[in-house]
Design a protein around this motif. Structure first.
Motif, PDB file in Angstrom:
ATOM      1  N   THR B  83       0.828  -1.206   0.000  1.00  0.00           N
ATOM      2  CA  THR B  83       0.000   0.000   0.000  1.00  0.00           C
ATOM      3  C   THR B  83       0.861   1.255   0.000  1.00  0.00           C
ATOM      4  O   THR B  83       0.371   2.356  -0.224  1.00  0.00           O
ATOM      5  N   ASP B  84       2.173   1.092   0.267  1.00  0.00           N
ATOM      6  CA  ASP B  84       3.076   2.244   0.158  1.00  0.00           C
ATOM      7  C   ASP B  84       3.105   2.830  -1.240  1.00  0.00           C
ATOM      8  O   ASP B  84       3.567   3.951  -1.452  1.00  0.00           O
ATOM      9  N   LEU B  85       2.647   2.058  -2.228  1.00  0.00           N
ATOM     10  CA  LEU B  85       2.619   2.564  -3.601  1.00  0.00           C
ATOM     11  C   LEU B  85       1.764   3.817  -3.718  1.00  0.00           C
ATOM     12  O   LEU B  85       2.046   4.704  -4.518  1.00  0.00           O
ATOM     13  N   ILE B 103      10.190   1.014  -2.930  1.00  0.00           N
ATOM     14  CA  ILE B 103       8.967   0.473  -2.352  1.00  0.00           C
ATOM     15  C   ILE B 103       9.312  -0.755  -1.518  1.00  0.00           C
ATOM     16  O   ILE B 103       9.999  -1.662  -1.989  1.00  0.00           O
ATOM     17  N   VAL B 104       8.859  -0.753  -0.272  1.00  0.00           N
ATOM     18  CA  VAL B 104       9.068  -1.935   0.563  1.00  0.00           C
ATOM     19  C   VAL B 104       7.955  -2.912   0.223  1.00  0.00           C
ATOM     20  O   VAL B 104       6.780  -2.621   0.388  1.00  0.00           O
ATOM     21  N   ALA B 105       8.360  -4.077  -0.270  1.00  0.00           N
ATOM     22  CA  ALA B 105       7.362  -4.981  -0.827  1.00  0.00           C
ATOM     23  C   ALA B 105       6.677  -5.814   0.233  1.00  0.00           C
ATOM     24  O   ALA B 105       7.326  -6.380   1.099  1.00  0.00           O
ATOM     25  N   ASP B 106       5.349  -5.854   0.196  1.00  0.00           N
ATOM     26  CA  ASP B 106       4.599  -6.850   0.949  1.00  0.00           C
ATOM     27  C   ASP B 106       4.728  -8.184   0.227  1.00  0.00           C
ATOM     28  O   ASP B 106       4.823  -9.230   0.820  1.00  0.00           O
ATOM     29  N   GLU B 107       4.649  -8.078  -1.095  1.00  0.00           N
ATOM     30  CA  GLU B 107       4.842  -9.265  -1.915  1.00  0.00           C
ATOM     31  C   GLU B 107       5.304  -8.805  -3.292  1.00  0.00           C
ATOM     32  O   GLU B 107       5.281  -7.621  -3.597  1.00  0.00           O
ATOM     33  N   LYS B 108       5.735  -9.776  -4.100  1.00  0.00           N
ATOM     34  CA  LYS B 108       6.138  -9.438  -5.462  1.00  0.00           C
ATOM     35  C   LYS B 108       5.141 -10.075  -6.411  1.00  0.00           C
ATOM     36  O   LYS B 108       4.837 -11.257  -6.284  1.00  0.00           O
TER      37      LYS B 108
END
Lengths: 579, 459
Positions: B83-85, B103-108
Motif C-alpha cells: 500500500t506504500d505505492l 517500495i518496501v514490498a509486501d509481496e512481489k
C-alpha cells in the motif's frame, strides 16, 4: 525414439521438442508443470507444439511427454449447463482449484465422473448394435433425454445390458466379442462425427427476431455469418439467438471475446426461461468461454471443442444451434500460431489455409440422417469482426463464400440506435426458396408474398431517399410520400426490435405475420382514403396508428393487435368524411 | 540469486540482443546487461532455445557491444507491491521517480498477470456518476468497465479524463477512487498538466503514477502498463480499493509493440502492427473488472489518439473490439467551441443496460437516452440535406429534429470543465430539450414516461 523428449525452444505459445516420437495432432504434456499442448508440425526430429497455457518461466531442457492421444472431448451425460474453457475444462472446477485467476498446469474432468445417472436400456440381449446406435436413455435435464450411443465404428451383438443407476465410467453394456461400453465416450475434436447423409434444409430456425425470421430466414442445419464493426450489435444478436431460437440445444462459444460479456451470459441464462419449453435456458445450453486474454492456442481449439459437442447431440436426433462469437478471433489465433511457425503468410498475414479451415468448420453444420436413422441438425451462426468494418478482408470473405445467410450489421444503423442494426439492403438469405413451403403450410399461405412486398417497399424507399436527398421530401408526389411513410413504419415498427425489452425481445412468428399484415393494411387503406380526397398528413397522423405501433411493447399484443388494426382502418376511413 | 555472466552476444538489432548458447533460460526471464562502461540495462527473454536466446532491452540498446556481460536473473518480471505505492511516482520500469525510497514490498507480483476466470467475475452494475451529461445519459460508465477515449491530436481528451477522475463517484456514496495513472510516451508538458491537476485537487495523495515520457526508452513502454495494472490489481483485489486506471497514450504503446515486431522480423499484420496485437491489447484491457469474493474493482480509462482521426486504424479498431464501448471525441464539435466535444453517435457503453434504471439512476433513463440518440442522429443527417435543398423544403417533423440537433450540442453537450451535473439534472435537461419536438414524433419514449416527465405534464 520414445514417448518422452526435451524442450529445445520456446517462443510464446509455440514450443519445440526434440528426441520425441510424435505424430501430428498428438496431445503432449510440456515441462515439469505438465502444460497441455498439441503437436502441429514435425520438422526432422523436432516436434513443434502449440501450448494451451501460458509458457512464461518454462526452460529449454525440461521434459515433454507424448500422451499418444489426439485432442479429444469427453461426451456423456453432464455436458449440459456446463461452462468450459477452450479445451473443455469446466471453469467452476478451475475456480475451485486455482482461485479467481487462471493459473496453469491443472487438469479437470469435463463433468462429474462420479455422478449417478439412471440408465434405461433401449436394446436387449442378442440385439446387434452398430456404431452410432442408441443403446439406452438417460434423463439429463428436465427437457433433454440424453441418448447413449455406441461409439461410431464399434458395436456388436449385445451380451449383457443393465438398467439402473450408474456413473459415466461404469460398464453398462457388453458385447459378444468381449468389448464393452460406458456412458462416457471420447471423440477427437478435429474429426467430424460421421452420419449417413445430409438432407436439404426445409425447416426454418425460428429466432423470434422479426428481421431475421421474416426477411432473412435461416434454416435448421444452415449456416449464417454476422459480420459487423464493433458496437454494431454482433454479440447482442448472438445472445438473442441463443436465448430465443427454437433449437433444442444451444452451444455458445465465446471465442476470444470480452470477459464481462461472458459473465453477463452466465448471470442471465440460469434465470431466463426458454420460450419454447418454459424451462430455464441453461438446461439446454453448453457454454465455452475462452476470453481474449486466455491462451491463444486454446482459443484456436475452442471452436472445434464446441462443434464436436454439437455433433454429439445432433447424433441423438436433436436440433442444435451453435453460436461462435467471434470467428475472427479464432482466425487470428491461427494467424498468431502460423506466424510463430514462420509459415509463409497468405493475405493480411493469415495462413494460406485460412479459407479451407473456415469452410471445413461451417461444413460441419447441416441437417442429417444420423447413423441411428434419426433426423438431427446443427445450425451454425458465426460472428465475424472485420477490421474497420470492411468485409473485403479474408475472414469475412472466406465466411461469405460458404454461408448461405448473410446478416450484415451496419455501424450507421447502430449509431441511430436502430437495433438489430442489420442492413436490410445488403443482407441476404438463400433459404427462402426451400423454406417457403414450410411458411405457407405452418404460418400463412401468403407469407412469402408478404415478405416480398415488405422488402420491395424497403428497396423503393432507398431509391426515393436518393431523390429526397436532392430535392427534399415535400417535392415528391403524395403517393411516393406515402410509400416513404409506410417504409418508415416498416423500419420503426417492424424491423426495430429491442433485445433487452421484456416483451419485445421475442416476437412470435404468428405475431410477426400479423404485424406485417397490419403495415400493408395501413398502406392499402391510406391509399384508398387519399384517392377519395383525404390529406396525407391526416391519414398518417391518425392517433390509433401510433397506438398500434407503441402497442408492440405491451404484453398480450397478439390478442389486441387485430382490434387495434380495425380501429386504425376505421379512423383512416373517417378522414375521408371529414374532407 | 544472480547467476553466471555470459559474454556471448552475437547480434544487436534495434531493441533486441541475440545471444549464443547459454544455460537453459526461461521464457520471459528477466535479464541484466552490464556494459563495458559499467552501465546496467535490463531486459526480458522473448525467445529461448538451446543455442539462441533473444532478449528485448528496455532501456534501448545504445552502447551495447559484443563484450557486454549478460546475467539471467532466474525469474520473470515482478513488481514489488504494497500500500506504500499509493501517493508515489514511479518511472516506466517501476523505479521511484519522485526521489523517495524504494517500495518496501509486501509481496512481489508477476506483471504479466493471470487471466480472470470468466466464471469468477462479478457482473459490473454500479453506475458511476461523472457529472458529464453526455457520458452519464448516453454512455453511462459502470464500475469495473473498460471504456477508452478515442481522440486525436489537438483535442481536449486530457481535460475530459481529468474531469472524470475528479468527479467520478458512485451515486449515493462518498466512496472515492484511487487513481492509477500510467503515462506511455507522452510529453513532459502533458505529464506536468496531469500532475498539476492531480496535485491541485489533492488526488495525488491517493494516486500511483507510472511515468514513461516521450524521451524515455520506447521498449520500456511495453511493461509500463503492465506494472500499472499489477499495482491496480493488488490495490483492488488484495486491499479492497476501487481503482480507476487512466493510461495514455495507447497509440505510443502500440507503436513500441510494432518496433519490437519489426526488429524480430515478424510477419506484420495491418499497417505493420504485429498480428498478435489483439491478444496483446486484450491482456491489458481485460484486467478490468470485479471478481467474486473481493470488494475492490478496476475501471479502466485508456486514452488513445487515432492517427489521422481514423477510427478504422488498427489501434482504435482492435481496442474497440475488446473494450466495453468507447467515448469518441469529435474535432468538428471542438472547432465549434463545444466542450466536452463528445460525439455521442459513435460513442457507446456496452454495459450501460446493466447500470441504469429505477434502482440506480432513474426509471426513464433508458427510454430518454434512446430517444435523445435517435433524434440527434436524424437531426444531424438532415443537416446534409439542408445544405443542398435549404430549410424550407423540410417538413414539420424534420424542421423540429434539425433544430433539436443544434440545441442538443449547445445545451446538452456543452458544459464547463468544473460543472458537475447530477443525473436528475441531466435527465430533466433532456426532457426540456425534447419538449421542443412534437410528442407524436418521439416514438422511442414510453407513454408512461411522457405522462410523468414531459414538461407539459409536470406543470
Amino acid at each position: 525414439m520414445k514417448n518422452e523428449g526435451l524442450i529445445y525452444r520456446i517462443s510464446g505459445p509455440v514450443v519445440t521438442a526434440i528426441d520425441m516420437k510424435a505424430a501430428m495432432y498428438d496431445v503432449v504434456r510440456v515441462g515439469t508443470e505438465g502444460l497441455m499442448g498439441e503437436v502441429i508440425e514435425l520438422h526432422g526430429d523436432k516436434a513443434v507444439i502449440q501450448v494451451y497455457e501460458d509458457t512464461s518461466g518454462i526452460r529449454p531442457g525440461e521434459i515433454v511427454v507424448n500422451t499418444g492421444e489426439t485432442l479429444s472431448v469427453s461426451l456423456g451425460p453432464g455436458l449440459l449447463t456446463q461452462i468450459y474453457d477452450g479445451i473443455q475444462r469446466p471453469l467452476p472446477t478451475l475456480e475451485k482449484e486455482m482461485g479467481v485467476f487462471l493459473t496453469r498446469g491443472v487438469d479437470a474432468d469435463a463433468f462429474d465422473l462420479e455422478k449417478i445417472w439412471t440408465f434405461e436400456p433401449q436394446v436387449s440381449v442378442g440385439d446387434t448394435v452398430v456404431g452410432g446406435q442408441v443403446v439406452g436413455h438417460v434423463q439429463e435435464t428436465d427437457t433433454i433425454i440424453h441418448k447413449i450411443m455406441a461409439v461410431p465404428g464399434t458395436g456388436g451383438v449385445v451380451k449383457s445390458i443393465e438398467s439402473g443407476d450408474f456413473n459415466v465410467t461404469q460398464t453398462i453394456c457388453t458385447f459378444e466379442d468381449g468389448s464393452d461400453m460406458q456412458m462416457m465416450q471420447k471423440w477427437p475434436v478435429r474429426t467430424p462425427r460421421p452420419y449417413q447423409q445430409k438432407y436439404p434444409p426445409v425447416i426454418p430456425l425460428i429466432t423470434g427476431m422479426r428481421i431475421l425470421d421474416f426477411l432473412f430466414p435461416l434454416a435448421k442445419g444452415g449456416a449464417a455469418g454476422i459480420p459487423g464493426p464493433f458496437g454494431s450489435g454482433k454479440t447482442v444478436t448472438q445472445q438473442s439467438l441463443a436465448k430465443y431460437s427454437d433449437a433444442q440445444l444451444v452451444v455458445y462459444i465465446g471465442c476470444g471475446e470480452r470477459g464481462n460479456e461472458m459473465t453477463e451470459v452466465l448471470d442471465e441464462f440460469p434465470h431466463l426461461i426458454d420460450p419454447n419449453t418454459g424451462k430455464p435456458l441453461m438446461e439446454r445450453t453448453v457454454m465455452i468461454a475462452n476470453t481474449s486474454n486466455m491462451p491463444v492456442a486454446a482459443r484456436e481449439a475452442s471452436v472445434y471443442t464446441g462443434i464436436t459437442i454439437a455433433e454429439y447431440y445432433r447424433d441423438m436426433g436433436y436440433d442444435v444451434a451453435l453460436m461462435a462469437d467471434s470467428t475472427s478471433r479464432w482466425a487470428e489465433a491461427m494467424r498468431e500460431i502460423s506466424s510463430r511457425l514462420e509459415e509463409m503468410p497468405g493475405e493480411e498475414g493469415y495462413p494460406a489455409y485460412l479459407s479451407t479451415r473456415i469452410a471445413e468448420f461451417y461444413e460441419r453444420a447441416g441437417r442429417v440422417e444420423t447413423l441411428n436413422g434419426e433426423d438431427g441438425s446443427i445450425t451454425v451462426i458465426g460472428a465475424v469482426s472485420p477490421p474497420g468494418g470492411d468485409i473485403s478482408e479474408p475472414v469475412s470473405q472466406g465466411t461469405l463464400r460458404i454461408v448461405k445467410v448473410f446478416w450484415g450489421l451496419d455501424a450507421g444503423l447502430a449509431r441511430q440506435r436502430h437495433f438489430p442494426a442489420i442492413n436490410w439492403l445488403n443482407s441476404y438469405s438463400l433459404y427462402p426458396q426451400s423454406l417457403d413451403q414450410w411458411f405457407r403450410d405452418n404460418i400463412a399461405q401468403d407469407f412469402p408474398e408478404i415478405r416480398i412486398e415488405l422488402s420491395g417497399l424497403l428497396q423503393i424507399e432507398s431509391e426515393l431517399q436518393e431523390i429526397v436527398q436532392l430535392v427534399g421530401s415535400d417535392a415528391l408526389p403524395v403517393d411516393q410520400q406515402l410509400t416513404l411513410e409506410v417504409a418508415r413504419m416498416i423500419r420503426e415498427y417492424f424491423l426495430q426490435q429491442n433485445g433487452f425489452h421484456e416483451v419485445d425481445a421475442y416476437c412470435d412468428i404468428n405475431l410477426q405475420y400479423k404485424m406485417a399484415k397490419a403495415i400493408l393494411a395501413f398502406q392499402e387503406s391510406a391509399k384508398s382514403a387519399m384517392a377519395s380526397g383525404s390529406q396525407l398528413s391526416d391519414v398518417v397522423n391518425v392517433p390509433s396508428r401510433s397506438d398500434l405501433m407503441r402497442g408492440r411493447l405491451n404484453k398480450g399484443y397478439v390478442d389486441t393487435i387485430d382490434d387495434m388494426v380495425k380501429t386504425m382502418l376505421a379512423e383512416i376511413a373517417a378522414t375521408v368524411e371529414e374532407n | 540469486m544472480t547467476g553466471k555472466e555470459y559474454r556471448t552476444i552475437t547480434d544487436v538489432k534495434g531493441p533486441l540482443v541475440f545471444l549464443n548458447k547459454t544455460e537453459p533460460v526461461a521464457f520471459g526471464e528477466i535479464v541484466s546487461l552490464r556494459l563495458s562502461n559499467g552501465t546496467i540495462k535490463n531486459g526480458q527473454v522473448l525467445d529461448t532455445s538451446d543455442d539462441l536466446v533473444i532478449v528485448q532491452v528496455f532501456e534501448g540498446t545504445a552502447k551495447i557491444d559484443r563484450e557486454a556481460g549478460v546475467t539471467f536473473m532466474g525469474d520473470v518480471f515482478k513488481l514489488p507491491v504494497s500500500t506504500d505505492l499509493v501517493g508515489r511516482i514511479l518511472d516506466g520500469a517501476g523505479r521511484p521517480r519522485d526521489g523517495g525510497p524504494d517500495i518496501v514490498a509486501d509481496e512481489k507480483a508477476d506483471i504479466i498477470g493471470a487471466a480472470i476466470n470468466p466464471y469468477s467475475r462479478r457482473s459490473p452494475h454500479d453506475f458511476i456518476h461523472t457529472g458529464i451529461s453526455a457520458i452519464d445519459c448516453c454512455t453511462s460508465l459502470v464500475r469495473g468497465q473498460k471504456l477508452p477515449i478515442f481522440s486525436a491530436s489537438g483535442l481536449p481528451h486530457n481535460d475530459i479524463a481529468l474531469q472524470i477522475a475528479r468527479q467520478a463517484k458512485l451515486t449515493g456514496s462518498d466512496e472515492e477512487f484511487i487513481v492509477v495513472f500510467c503515462a506511455m510516451g507522452i510529453t513532459a508538458e502533458e505529464y506536468n498538466f496531469f500532475r498539476a491537476d492531480l496535485e491541485r485537487t489533492g488526488a495525488l495523495e491517493n494516486a500511483v503514477l507510472f511515468v514513461n515520457l516521450a524521451d524515455d526508452p520506447a521498449v520500456e513502454r511495453i511493461i509500463t502498463p503492465r506494472l500499472a495494472l499489477t499495482a491496480a490489481e493488488y490495490l483492488a483485489f488484495e486491499k479492497d480499493y476501487h481503482v480507476l486506471v487512466i493510461y495514455t497514450d495507447m497509440t505510443n504503446y502500440c507503436d513500441a509493440l510494432r518496433q519490437i515486431g519489426a526488429a524480430r522480423e515478424e510477419v506484420p499484420g495491418r499497417r505493420g502492427y504485429p498480428g498478435y496485437m489483439y491478444t496483446d491489447l486484450a491482456m491489458l484491457y481485460e484486467r478490468a473488472g470485479l471478481v467474486k469474493g473481493k470488494k475492490g474493482s478496476i475501471t479502466q480509462f485508456p486514452i488513445l489518439t487515432m492517427p489521422g482521426d481514423d477510427i478504422t486504424h488498427p489501434i482504435p479498431d482492435l481496442s474497440g473490439y475488446i473494450t466495453e464501448g468507447q467515448i469518441v471525441i469529435s474535432r468538428e464539435l471542438h472547432q465549434q467551441g463545444i466542450y466536452p466535444p463528445i460525439n455521442v453517435l459513435p460513442s457507446l457503453s456496452r454495459l450501460m443496460g446493466s447500470c441504469i434504471g429505477e434502482k440506480t439512476t432513474r426509471e426513464d433513463h433508458k427510454s430518454v437516452s434512446d430517444q435523445m440518440y435517435a433524434a440527434y442522429a436524424q437531426g444531424r443527417e438532415l443537416r446534409g440535406l439542408v445544405a443542398i435543398v435549404g430549410e424550407d423544403a423540410l417538413n414539420e417533423r424534420d424542421k423540429q429534429l434539425l433544430e433539436f440537433s443544434g440545441v442538443f450540442e449547445d445545451k446538452f453537450l456543452r458544459q464547463s470543465r468544473d460543472e458537475n451535473r447530477s443525473i436528475d439534472e441531466t435527465l430533466d435537461l433532456c426532457w426540456t430539450l425534447m419538449s421542443r419536438i412534437d410528442t407524436k414524433y418521439l416514438v422511442r419514449l414510453d407513454q408512461k414516461w411522457i405522462d410523468k416527465y414531459h414538461p407539459d405534464n409536470r406543470k
